[in-house]
Scaffold this motif. Structure first.
Motif, PDB file in Angstrom:
ATOM      1  N   SER A   1     -15.468  -7.219  11.984  1.00 44.12           N
ATOM      2  CA  SER A   1     -14.938  -8.253  10.107  1.00 44.12           C
ATOM      3  C   SER A   1     -14.059  -8.696  10.169  1.00 44.12           C
ATOM      4  O   SER A   1     -13.872  -9.653  10.014  1.00 44.12           O
ATOM      5  CB  SER A   1     -15.398  -7.648   9.433  1.00 44.12           C
ATOM      6  OG  SER A   1     -15.380  -6.008   9.254  1.00 44.12           O
ATOM      7  N   PHE A   2     -12.544  -8.088  10.935  1.00 42.59           N
ATOM      8  CA  PHE A   2     -11.188  -8.608  10.770  1.00 42.59           C
ATOM      9  C   PHE A   2     -11.267  -9.670  11.773  1.00 42.59           C
ATOM     10  O   PHE A   2     -10.252 -10.832  11.788  1.00 42.59           O
ATOM     11  CB  PHE A   2     -10.281  -7.047  11.406  1.00 42.59           C
ATOM     12  CG  PHE A   2      -8.815  -8.075  10.941  1.00 42.59           C
ATOM     13  CD1 PHE A   2      -8.175  -8.224   9.648  1.00 42.59           C
ATOM     14  CD2 PHE A   2      -8.736  -8.499  12.464  1.00 42.59           C
ATOM     15  CE1 PHE A   2      -6.622  -8.434  10.717  1.00 42.59           C
ATOM     16  CE2 PHE A   2      -6.939  -8.789  12.654  1.00 42.59           C
ATOM     17  CZ  PHE A   2      -6.280  -8.770  11.228  1.00 42.59           C
TER      18      PHE A   2
ATOM     19  N   LEU B   1     -15.125  -2.313  11.396  1.00 41.78           N
ATOM     20  CA  LEU B   1     -13.920  -3.129  11.229  1.00 41.78           C
ATOM     21  C   LEU B   1     -13.095  -3.927  11.505  1.00 41.78           C
ATOM     22  O   LEU B   1     -12.557  -5.226  11.883  1.00 41.78           O
ATOM     23  CB  LEU B   1     -13.363  -1.658  10.209  1.00 41.78           C
ATOM     24  CG  LEU B   1     -13.218  -0.926   8.836  1.00 41.78           C
ATOM     25  CD1 LEU B   1     -12.038  -0.392   8.800  1.00 41.78           C
ATOM     26  CD2 LEU B   1     -13.099  -2.178   7.729  1.00 41.78           C
TER      27      LEU B   1
ATOM     28  N   SER C   1      -1.947   4.915   0.370  1.00 45.29           N
ATOM     29  CA  SER C   1      -3.292   4.252   0.673  1.00 45.29           C
ATOM     30  C   SER C   1      -4.005   4.892   1.509  1.00 45.29           C
ATOM     31  O   SER C   1      -3.611   5.500   2.783  1.00 45.29           O
ATOM     32  CB  SER C   1      -3.788   3.115   0.029  1.00 45.29           C
ATOM     33  OG  SER C   1      -2.853   2.890  -0.427  1.00 45.29           O
TER      34      SER C   1
ATOM     35  N   LEU D   1      -5.837  -1.803   5.090  1.00 44.02           N
ATOM     36  CA  LEU D   1      -6.133  -2.836   5.927  1.00 44.02           C
ATOM     37  C   LEU D   1      -6.618  -3.926   4.560  1.00 44.02           C
ATOM     38  O   LEU D   1      -6.241  -4.705   5.440  1.00 44.02           O
ATOM     39  CB  LEU D   1      -7.327  -1.933   6.936  1.00 44.02           C
ATOM     40  CG  LEU D   1      -7.654  -3.404   7.945  1.00 44.02           C
ATOM     41  CD1 LEU D   1      -7.099  -3.762   8.648  1.00 44.02           C
ATOM     42  CD2 LEU D   1      -8.786  -3.210   8.192  1.00 44.02           C
ATOM     43  N   GLU D   2      -7.310  -3.830   3.557  1.00 45.62           N
ATOM     44  CA  GLU D   2      -7.211  -4.430   2.986  1.00 45.62           C
ATOM     45  C   GLU D   2      -6.610  -5.186   2.078  1.00 45.62           C
ATOM     46  O   GLU D   2      -6.939  -6.190   1.765  1.00 45.62           O
ATOM     47  CB  GLU D   2      -8.475  -3.655   1.684  1.00 45.62           C
ATOM     48  CG  GLU D   2     -10.155  -3.658   1.824  1.00 45.62           C
ATOM     49  CD  GLU D   2     -10.376  -3.620   0.452  1.00 45.62           C
ATOM     50  OE1 GLU D   2      -9.977  -2.852  -0.510  1.00 45.62           O
ATOM     51  OE2 GLU D   2     -11.051  -2.247   0.615  1.00 45.62           O
ATOM     52  N   MET D   3      -5.489  -4.621   2.382  1.00 46.38           N
ATOM     53  CA  MET D   3      -4.240  -5.437   1.657  1.00 46.38           C
ATOM     54  C   MET D   3      -3.481  -6.453   2.275  1.00 46.38           C
ATOM     55  O   MET D   3      -3.199  -7.802   2.084  1.00 46.38           O
ATOM     56  CB  MET D   3      -3.017  -4.702   1.402  1.00 46.38           C
ATOM     57  CG  MET D   3      -4.017  -3.179   0.251  1.00 46.38           C
ATOM     58  SD  MET D   3      -1.945  -2.838  -0.514  1.00 46.38           S
ATOM     59  CE  MET D   3      -1.154  -3.696  -2.103  1.00 46.38           C
TER      60      MET D   3
ATOM     61  N   GLU E   1      -8.007   2.239   5.492  1.00 49.99           N
ATOM     62  CA  GLU E   1      -9.075   0.950   5.078  1.00 49.99           C
ATOM     63  C   GLU E   1      -8.090   0.502   3.813  1.00 49.99           C
ATOM     64  O   GLU E   1      -8.301  -1.732   3.419  1.00 49.99           O
ATOM     65  CB  GLU E   1      -9.941   1.733   4.484  1.00 49.99           C
ATOM     66  CG  GLU E   1     -11.295   2.466   5.747  1.00 49.99           C
ATOM     67  CD  GLU E   1     -10.653   3.333   6.079  1.00 49.99           C
ATOM     68  OE1 GLU E   1     -10.126   4.464   5.083  1.00 49.99           O
ATOM     69  OE2 GLU E   1     -11.276   4.144   6.812  1.00 49.99           O
ATOM     70  N   GLU E   2      -7.743   1.382   2.731  1.00 50.93           N
ATOM     71  CA  GLU E   2      -7.127   0.050   1.145  1.00 50.93           C
ATOM     72  C   GLU E   2      -6.009  -0.697   2.114  1.00 50.93           C
ATOM     73  O   GLU E   2      -6.125  -1.603   1.382  1.00 50.93           O
ATOM     74  CB  GLU E   2      -6.992   1.536   0.228  1.00 50.93           C
ATOM     75  CG  GLU E   2      -7.560   2.094   0.203  1.00 50.93           C
ATOM     76  CD  GLU E   2      -7.400   3.145  -1.076  1.00 50.93           C
ATOM     77  OE1 GLU E   2      -8.228   3.607  -1.774  1.00 50.93           O
ATOM     78  OE2 GLU E   2      -6.412   3.862  -0.463  1.00 50.93           O
TER      79      GLU E   2
ATOM     80  N   TRP F   1       0.496  -1.167  -0.820  1.00 47.91           N
ATOM     81  CA  TRP F   1       0.196   0.099   0.463  1.00 47.91           C
ATOM     82  C   TRP F   1       0.993   1.214   0.077  1.00 47.91           C
ATOM     83  O   TRP F   1      -0.017   2.120  -0.629  1.00 47.91           O
ATOM     84  CB  TRP F   1      -1.364  -0.487   0.709  1.00 47.91           C
ATOM     85  CG  TRP F   1      -0.115  -0.088   2.694  1.00 47.91           C
ATOM     86  CD1 TRP F   1      -0.566  -0.798   2.645  1.00 47.91           C
ATOM     87  CD2 TRP F   1       0.330   1.168   3.320  1.00 47.91           C
ATOM     88  NE1 TRP F   1       0.275  -0.473   4.250  1.00 47.91           N
ATOM     89  CE2 TRP F   1       0.557   1.152   4.875  1.00 47.91           C
ATOM     90  CE3 TRP F   1       0.069   2.427   3.037  1.00 47.91           C
ATOM     91  CZ2 TRP F   1       1.355   1.580   5.523  1.00 47.91           C
ATOM     92  CZ3 TRP F   1       1.129   2.991   4.071  1.00 47.91           C
ATOM     93  CH2 TRP F   1       1.465   2.747   5.672  1.00 47.91           C
TER      94      TRP F   1
ATOM     95  N   ILE G   1      -5.643  -7.561   4.717  1.00 49.20           N
ATOM     96  CA  ILE G   1      -6.420  -8.816   5.128  1.00 49.20           C
ATOM     97  C   ILE G   1      -5.583  -9.680   4.232  1.00 49.20           C
ATOM     98  O   ILE G   1      -6.081 -11.040   3.442  1.00 49.20           O
ATOM     99  CB  ILE G   1      -7.466  -8.224   4.672  1.00 49.20           C
ATOM    100  CG1 ILE G   1      -8.026  -8.380   6.251  1.00 49.20           C
ATOM    101  CG2 ILE G   1      -8.816  -9.798   4.545  1.00 49.20           C
ATOM    102  CD1 ILE G   1      -9.685  -7.571   6.594  1.00 49.20           C
ATOM    103  N   LYS G   2      -5.565  -9.620   3.151  1.00 49.26           N
ATOM    104  CA  LYS G   2      -5.128 -10.414   1.366  1.00 49.26           C
ATOM    105  C   LYS G   2      -3.590 -11.020   1.856  1.00 49.26           C
ATOM    106  O   LYS G   2      -3.464 -11.744   0.641  1.00 49.26           O
ATOM    107  CB  LYS G   2      -4.972  -9.667  -0.356  1.00 49.26           C
ATOM    108  CG  LYS G   2      -6.732  -8.841  -0.740  1.00 49.26           C
ATOM    109  CD  LYS G   2      -6.501  -8.756  -1.798  1.00 49.26           C
ATOM    110  CE  LYS G   2      -8.124  -8.083  -2.197  1.00 49.26           C
ATOM    111  NZ  LYS G   2      -7.691  -6.793  -2.883  1.00 49.26           N
TER     112      LYS G   2
END
Ligand code: PPS
Length: 345
Positions: free
Chosen positions: A316-317, A313, A189, A195-197, A192-193, A37, A199-200
């Motif tokens: 869901s994490f 957030l 980023s 964190l999305e990465m 939130e962006e 990110w 999580i991936k």
């Protein structure tokens, strides 16, 4: 490889950092790449996302460990994901190992912990081309268990693994990166962006759950070889864990040392407040791998994620994390009891 003295071994360099551009180009071409990110490049090496500039040093280490397997001695390895409490663990272990030697131990008061116990990749970076590599008996790594040189796994080396509530580790990384402007010309980023990465699994040395589970299962298989620790547990009772680590490393404290308050002293000197306020760690010119010493000491708290992420957030994490850790037996308490029942406004 020959043994120099108790805590040092020498490997003869087989790959020079001088050759880096050519070798790296060839090797990196074969590996999948992506961007973190913060815009920095990561390459998939041995199943994890390795910061690109560290691939070659890690490859060199692997080669040397392989070629010197015959003579391999037993190492002490501190393994962590970045921002999980490595600096603290280095300070604690340096103090524990040297608890008999007042002079050695006192180096912590004048040196940053990263200068006392070095990372595997840092050792390679600092070695002049074509010269002998001084490889210390104690070193730190961010590599996952499965990516460690196989000779380490087969030897009687001891591994101490420290992990942390992944949301706090994520937040700690975020601030570390932003403070040190690693993103260069890239716009960082949003959180939130990022964190999305995360999580991936796209982050240095990720995916984080695989990293943790690798050491977790290794510790279940051979608890005498791998000691699995959590940042939160050590925070809760540092004294107990100093004793546990000492026992694990075979350098327990004597009754007399305990009665003289040696363990309490180690806990105090390695505490966040104490280390952060040492002159050496406040010195603006003090740097480790281009990072100011002070940058390794931010807040040192548990649950800081709640100051930066919403409860939904985090919930869901938490679900995601539980699913990834499955029935491994490894768990994290992300929430305090109040947060567990809270909702975002
Ligand atoms: S690194 O770059 O990977 O070596 O960073 P690492 O040391 O693993 O993680 C940095 C976080 O650890 C906190 N820290 C400490 N916590 C408790 N006690 C001590 N002594 C200590 N020293 C450093 C540091 O503040 C970072 O966490 P955050 O949450 O960002 O404050």
């Amino acid at each position: 490889m020959k043994k120099v003295e108790n805590l040092e071994t020498i490997f003869i360099a087989t790959t020079s950092i001088d050759d880096q551009p050519k070798v790296e180009e060839e090797l990196l071409e074969k590996l999948t790449q992506t961007k973190n990110w913060d815009g920095r490049l990561l390459h998939k090496y041995k199943g994890f996302w390795c910061p690109t500039r560290l691939v070659l040093p890690l490859v060199s280490i692997e080669k040397q460990f392989q070629s010197d397997y015959e003579n391999i001695i037993d190492f002490i390895i501190l393994a962590t994901l970045p921002k999980s409490g490595t600096t603290w663990l280095k300070a604690l272990i340096f103090s524990i190992i040297n608890h008999h030697d007042h002079h050695q131990k006192s180096q912590l008061l004048t040196s940053n912990p990263h200068e006392l116990i070095r990372f595997d990749f840092d050792i390679m970076y600092k070695t002049p081309p074509q010269s002998s590599i001084i490889f210390p008996k104690i070193f730190a790594t961010h590599s996952p268990y499965d990516a460690l040189p196989s000779s380490i796994q087969q030897s009687h080396s001891k591994i101490i693994y420290l992990c942390r509530n992944p949301l706090d580790q994520f937040i700690s990384t975020r601030f570390f990166v932003l403070e040190n402007n690693f993103e260069g010309e890239n716009e960082p980023s949003t959180i939130e962006e990022a964190l999305e990465m995360f999580i991936k699994g796209i982050h240095p040395f990720g995916p984080f759950w695989k990293h943790m589970l690798g050491y977790w299962y290794a510790s279940l298989k051979d608890p005498k070889k791998v000691l699995f620790l959590k940042y939160e547990d050590i925070k809760g009772d540092t004294l107990l864990y100093v004793k546990k680590i000492a026992e694990f490393l075979g350098c327990s404290f004597s009754k007399e040392e305990e009665e003289n308050g040696m363990i309490e002293d180690i806990v105090r000197i390695c505490s966040f407040e104490y280390l952060k306020n040492l002159e050496v760690n406040k010195d603006p010119s003090g740097e480790f791998m281009n990072v100011k010493y002070s940058s390794f000491f931010r807040k040192g708290q548990m649950g800081d994620w709640a100051n930066h992420l919403t409860i939904s957030l985090a919930k869901s994490f938490d679900e995601f994390l539980k699913e990834k850790l499955g029935d491994s037996g490894l768990t994290f308490e992300i929430f305090t009891s109040t947060q567990e029942h809270a909702h975002d406004d």
